[in-house]
Design a protein around this motif. Structure first.
Motif, short mmCIF file in Angstrom:
data_model
loop_
_atom_site.label_atom_id
_atom_site.label_comp_id
_atom_site.label_asym_id
_atom_site.label_seq_id
_atom_site.Cartn_x
_atom_site.Cartn_y
_atom_site.Cartn_z
N TYR A 219 33.97 -9.76 -36.79
CA TYR A 219 34.22 -9.13 -38.08
C TYR A 219 32.92 -8.72 -38.79
CZ TYR A 219 38.95 -11.16 -37.76
OH TYR A 219 40.22 -11.51 -37.36
N ILE B 96 40.32 -6.18 -41.05
CA ILE B 96 39.24 -5.69 -40.20
C ILE B 96 39.54 -6.04 -38.74
CG2 ILE B 96 36.82 -6.12 -39.57
CD1 ILE B 96 36.95 -4.29 -41.88
N LYS B 97 39.28 -5.11 -37.85
CA LYS B 97 39.51 -5.37 -36.43
C LYS B 97 38.44 -6.30 -35.88
CE LYS B 97 38.61 -2.16 -33.34
NZ LYS B 97 38.72 -0.95 -32.51
N ARG C 228 39.59 -0.36 -45.74
CA ARG C 228 39.50 -1.56 -44.90
C ARG C 228 38.06 -2.04 -44.89
NH1 ARG C 228 41.80 -1.64 -38.80
NH2 ARG C 228 40.06 -0.22 -38.47
N ALA C 229 37.79 -3.18 -45.49
CA ALA C 229 36.42 -3.69 -45.61
C ALA C 229 36.45 -5.22 -45.56
CB ALA C 229 35.78 -3.21 -46.90
N ILE C 230 35.39 -5.78 -45.03
CA ILE C 230 35.25 -7.23 -44.96
C ILE C 230 34.54 -7.72 -46.22
CG2 ILE C 230 33.00 -7.22 -43.81
CD1 ILE C 230 35.88 -9.57 -42.86
N ARG D 271 29.78 -6.56 -39.99
CA ARG D 271 29.68 -5.12 -40.22
C ARG D 271 28.40 -4.74 -40.97
NH1 ARG D 271 33.40 -5.56 -37.20
NH2 ARG D 271 35.42 -4.46 -37.24
N THR E 156 42.10 -11.06 -42.60
CA THR E 156 41.49 -9.78 -42.93
C THR E 156 42.15 -8.71 -42.07
OG1 THR E 156 39.43 -8.49 -42.92
CG2 THR E 156 39.66 -10.16 -41.22
#
Length: 512
Positions: A156, A401-402, A33-35, A158, A399
């Motif tokens: 989002y 991503i949380k 899981r990556a942005i 990071r 996405t």
């Protein structure tokens, strides 16, 4: 059974094992899981603001943060609203918006204050279902374009792995991102890139920050001028922190009283003669007592004359809605936590911290502080589903991503906080630069009178006070949640922007 293998069989087995490992790693990486580090999605929209049609684009995306070696070390998520029915961007203001925390996403002002879409809430700001968003008929998008920026680990945004594929250590991250001055430094670089990419160097530019975001934008004003050579027209401080300007001891204790009076007035806990006054008529009276009587009394400490102490105590009780006994037991120094618990104790209710219109219910009536913050649970109730729905389904940014409403940014380095002094210096260096403070009367965390006091102390010479202004509202920390204040606060922004945009050809200079 002989386990010996021929070289050919061994090589084949080794190849199959290597292939399976590579395949496993590839699959694992595909599902990490990556942005995206650098991305954007553009959607086109139309709305009505103050009864007039406005066409605009919404760009949601990520833009890298680079270090001194031009390596991407983080990526910031942003949403950029740009009016599309205006041809000349050079005269159109750009608002760069930050929330606070530190560690808070750029969600609160985005979908509740200045953006074109706002929460589904009632007219006082309480959550309603179904969750979602509605048109903001008062948005400043008619007057200025807006970009909402999420600092590292919020929304989002990071931290990125290094060249070796490893995350920087906690201490390394703190030095790069998580502190008063680190935050200002990398965000200034990011803003430079954003302004360059979007061809907005000629536009009048403004910073707006809420809560800790006021510390952020106060420091950014000077950092942008001195390190990025980017000069601003205005800074807006919404529910400001102390921005590094000290107000300790007697000042800290006394400055709470005007807020106490406002909250007590709202809950109908004052004597009838005070209760019959309008809030804006009452508060100057309380402020005058605070400055001229309460601060001097508290400064005398245990050596105050008993008769003077009784007189001050009686007035403090009268203005706060508390009993004289409660004020006396606290030696005139009543904490906000005690006030939130005490004012409605006999009714079995507590007050909200960030907005004291909100009520909570504790397990016990005893104690000296509430069990929880009633206003924050109410806000998260409506903000969290709304922002997740809005970004994904209306702005089409998808996405896994949380979305961090509050992200991991601690421990935060609060040392060397000179942001208030830096804002004053930025104003001195830049005759165009104006500052406006906005605060809610029922905010018990960053109370309105502290905000006034900070504004008074920002420039003790008084030479720039005509470029400083204050606006108060009948709600709390996020004053814009109340419908009437949403309308007025956006109008105050609109007038501030227009008033601080110089006439064409007007020089940035001081006259003798």
């Amino acid at each position: 059974m002989n386990s010996y293998r021929t070289p050919r069989k061994w090589a084949a087995a080794h190849f199959l094992l290597l292939l399976s490992l590579l395949t496993f790693n590839s699959v694992a990486q595909e599902h990490d899981r990556a942005i995206e580090i650098d991305s954007k999605v553009v959607t086109e929209h139309e709305t009505k603001i103050l009864g007039k049609r406005v066409k605009y684009s919404a760009t949601t995306g990520t833009q890298p943060v680079w270090n001194s070696k031009d390596e991407a070390v983080a990526t910031l998520f942003y949403t950029y609203y740009k009016r599309t029915d205006v041809k000349d961007d050079t005269k159109r203001p750009l608002i760069i918006s930050f929330n606070g925390g530190p560690g808070s996403a750029s969600v609160w002002m985005h979908v509740a204050y200045t953006g074109p879409r706002i929460l589904n809430i009632d007219d006082e700001g309480y959550p309603v279902q179904p969750y979602g968003v509605q048109t903001n008929p008062y948005s400043i998008l008619d007057t200025a374009d807006i970009v909402f920026v999420n600092p590292v680990n919020t929304g989002y945004s990071r931290v990125l792995t290094n060249a070796e594929g490893k995350m920087p250590s906690q201490e390394e991250q703190k030095k790069m991102f998580f502190g008063v001055n680190a935050d200002i430094s990398y965000l200034a670089e990011w803003v430079n890139t954003f302004v360059t990419r979007n061809n907005r160097w000629r536009s009048p530019k403004y910073l707006i920050g809420e809560s800790y975001g006021t510390t952020r934008v106060s420091g950014l004003a000077l950092e942008l001028q001195n390190s990025q050579w980017m000069y601003l027209n205005g800074v807006i401080l919404v529910s400001p922190t102390d921005i590094g300007i000290e107000r300790n001891g007697p000042v800290k204790a006394a400055n709470r009283l005007p807020y106490f009076a406002a909250a007590a007035w709202y809950h109908n806990k004052l004597d009838s003669d005070l209760q019959s006054k309008d809030l804006t008529e009452l508060l100057p009276e309380v402020e005058d007592f605070t400055i001229n009587e309460l601060i001097p009394a508290l400064a005398k400490g245990g050596f105050i004359d008993p008769a003077e102490k009784r007189q001050v105590l009686a007035k403090m009780a009268r203005y706060s809605g508390l009993s004289e006994e409660a004020v006396a037991q606290n030696n005139l120094d009543v904490s906000t936590a005690f006030f939130w618990k005490e004012l409605l104790r006999d009714e079995g209710k507590t007050l909200g911290r960030l907005d004291s219109r909100y009520l909570g219910i504790d397990a016990k009536q005893s104690g000296d502080r509430p069990d929880y913050w009633a206003e924050l649970t109410s806000w998260l109730h409506s903000f969290t589903p709304a922002i997740n729905y809005y970004l994904r389904e209306e702005l089409n940014y998808k996405t896994d991503i949380k979305y961090n409403m509050f992200g991991p940014v601690r421990p935060w380095d609060r040392s060397n906080n000179n942001t208030g002094r830096n804002l004053r210096l930025a104003m001195a260096q830049n005759p165009y630069l104006n500052v406006m403070v906005q605060a809610g009367y029922y905010d018990g965390a960053t109370n309105y009178f502290d905000a006034k006091y900070t504004m008074w102390q920002l420039d003790q010479s008084g030479a720039m006070k005509d470029r400083l202004s204050f606006k108060g509202y009948r709600s709390g920390h996020m004053m814009y949640l109340r419908r009437d204040d949403l309308k007025q606060s956006n109008q105050d922004l609109r007038e501030f922007i227009k008033g601080s945009t110089p006439l064409e050809g007007q020089p940035a200079m001081y006259k003798r």
